[in-house]
Design a protein around this motif. Structure first.
Motif, PDB file in Angstrom:
ATOM      1  N   ASN A   1      -6.228 -20.338 137.609  1.00 53.53           N
ATOM      2  CA  ASN A   1      -5.665 -19.614 138.745  1.00 53.53           C
ATOM      3  C   ASN A   1      -4.141 -19.555 138.641  1.00 53.53           C
ATOM      4  OD1 ASN A   1      -6.304 -18.183 141.010  1.00 53.53           O
ATOM      5  ND2 ASN A   1      -6.526 -19.960 142.346  1.00 53.53           N
ATOM      6  N   ALA A   2      -3.628 -19.506 137.420  1.00 53.52           N
ATOM      7  CA  ALA A   2      -2.180 -19.572 137.191  1.00 53.52           C
ATOM      8  C   ALA A   2      -1.437 -18.388 137.798  1.00 53.52           C
ATOM      9  CB  ALA A   2      -1.893 -19.671 135.695  1.00 53.52           C
TER      10      ALA A   2
ATOM     11  N   THR B   1       3.995 -11.266 134.249  1.00 54.37           N
ATOM     12  CA  THR B   1       3.287 -10.555 133.181  1.00 54.37           C
ATOM     13  C   THR B   1       2.695 -11.477 132.116  1.00 54.37           C
ATOM     14  OG1 THR B   1       4.633  -8.591 133.548  1.00 54.37           O
ATOM     15  CG2 THR B   1       3.515  -8.742 131.426  1.00 54.37           C
ATOM     16  N   PRO B   2       3.429 -12.470 131.588  1.00 52.13           N
ATOM     17  CA  PRO B   2       2.832 -13.333 130.554  1.00 52.13           C
ATOM     18  C   PRO B   2       1.584 -14.076 131.046  1.00 52.13           C
ATOM     19  CG  PRO B   2       5.204 -13.687 130.674  1.00 52.13           C
ATOM     20  CD  PRO B   2       4.837 -12.806 131.821  1.00 52.13           C
ATOM     21  N   LEU B   3       1.571 -14.445 132.309  1.00 47.52           N
ATOM     22  CA  LEU B   3       0.402 -15.149 132.861  1.00 47.52           C
ATOM     23  C   LEU B   3      -0.803 -14.222 132.960  1.00 47.52           C
ATOM     24  CD1 LEU B   3       2.217 -17.115 135.697  1.00 47.52           C
ATOM     25  CD2 LEU B   3       1.439 -18.011 133.500  1.00 47.52           C
ATOM     26  N   VAL B   4      -0.560 -12.976 133.357  1.00 44.48           N
ATOM     27  CA  VAL B   4      -1.638 -11.990 133.440  1.00 44.48           C
ATOM     28  C   VAL B   4      -2.194 -11.710 132.048  1.00 44.48           C
ATOM     29  CG1 VAL B   4      -2.212  -9.594 134.035  1.00 44.48           C
ATOM     30  CG2 VAL B   4      -0.777 -10.943 135.565  1.00 44.48           C
ATOM     31  N   LEU B   5      -1.313 -11.532 131.088  1.00 43.46           N
ATOM     32  CA  LEU B   5      -1.757 -11.264 129.720  1.00 43.46           C
ATOM     33  C   LEU B   5      -2.563 -12.428 129.162  1.00 43.46           C
ATOM     34  CD1 LEU B   5       1.426  -9.497 128.299  1.00 43.46           C
ATOM     35  CD2 LEU B   5      -0.758  -8.458 128.939  1.00 43.46           C
TER      36      LEU B   5
ATOM     37  N   GLU C   1       0.609  -1.168 140.523  1.00 43.22           N
ATOM     38  CA  GLU C   1       0.574  -0.606 139.180  1.00 43.22           C
ATOM     39  C   GLU C   1       1.487  -1.339 138.212  1.00 43.22           C
ATOM     40  OE1 GLU C   1       0.394   3.538 138.824  1.00 43.22           O
ATOM     41  OE2 GLU C   1      -0.627   3.798 140.725  1.00 43.22           O
ATOM     42  N   GLU C   2       2.469  -2.028 138.730  1.00 43.42           N
ATOM     43  CA  GLU C   2       3.368  -2.791 137.874  1.00 43.42           C
ATOM     44  C   GLU C   2       3.321  -4.247 138.284  1.00 43.42           C
ATOM     45  OE1 GLU C   2       7.319  -1.356 137.327  1.00 43.42           O
ATOM     46  OE2 GLU C   2       6.677   0.734 137.335  1.00 43.42           O
ATOM     47  N   ILE C   3       3.469  -5.099 137.299  1.00 42.66           N
ATOM     48  CA  ILE C   3       3.455  -6.541 137.528  1.00 42.66           C
ATOM     49  C   ILE C   3       4.875  -7.051 137.403  1.00 42.66           C
ATOM     50  CG2 ILE C   3       2.533  -8.735 136.694  1.00 42.66           C
ATOM     51  CD1 ILE C   3       0.296  -7.061 135.351  1.00 42.66           C
TER      52      ILE C   3
END
Length: 117
Positions: A81-82, A109-113, A102-104
Motif C-alpha cells: 500500500n506504498a 510516480t516511482p511508487l506507482v510504476l 490523468e497525471e501522477i
C-alpha cells in the motif's frame, strides 16, 4: 484531502474510506475495488461490529456502495500500500483538495510504476 482529527486512527481510516467511496461515485465510476491495510476494510467485508466508534461512517459507506455496479473491498498488507501511504503523507504538507486523474505527482510516480510490475 485533509481530514479533521477524530478520536482514533480507526475513525480517520473510516473517514478516508468514506471520502474515497464518495469520490468514486462522484466521478462516475461503476466498478470499483477499494484496497487498504486497516481494520476498516475488514469491518466492511465481515460486518463484525468491532469498530463501534466508526459504525455510523461504515453504515454510510454500505449505503453509498449500493450505487455501484460492482464493488469490492480488499485487505492488502502495508508494504503493498506504498502509493496510498505516500499520498497520505503528501496531503499533510498540502492544503485543500487535490485530484489527480490523468497525471501522477512526480514524487509518487516511482511508487506507482513499482506497483505495476
Amino acid at each position: 484531502m485533509p481530514i479533521p482529527l477524530p478520536q482514533s486512527v480507526a475513525d480517520v481510516e473510516a473517514l478516508a474510506c468514506h471520502r474515497a467511496v464518495q469520490f468514486a461515485a462522484k466521478v462516475g465510476l461503476t466498478r470499483v475495488v477499494f484496497e487498504g491495510d486497516s481494520l476498516i476494510i475488514n469491518a466492511l467485508t465481515s460486518d463484525s461490529g468491532e469498530l463501534a466508534s466508526s459504525e455510523a461512517v461504515l453504515e454510510d459507506i454500505r449505503v453509498l456502495i449500493l450505487g455501484f455496479q460492482s464493488v469490492g473491498f480488499k485487505h492488502v498488507t502495508r508494504n503493498c500500500n506504498a502509493v496510498a501511504d505516500a499520498l497520505a503523507k503528501k496531503v499533510r504538507s498540502d492544503v485543500g483538495l487535490q485530484v489527480w486523474l490523468e497525471e501522477i505527482p512526480s514524487d509518487i510516480t516511482p511508487l506507482v510504476l513499482r506497483d505495476l510490475h
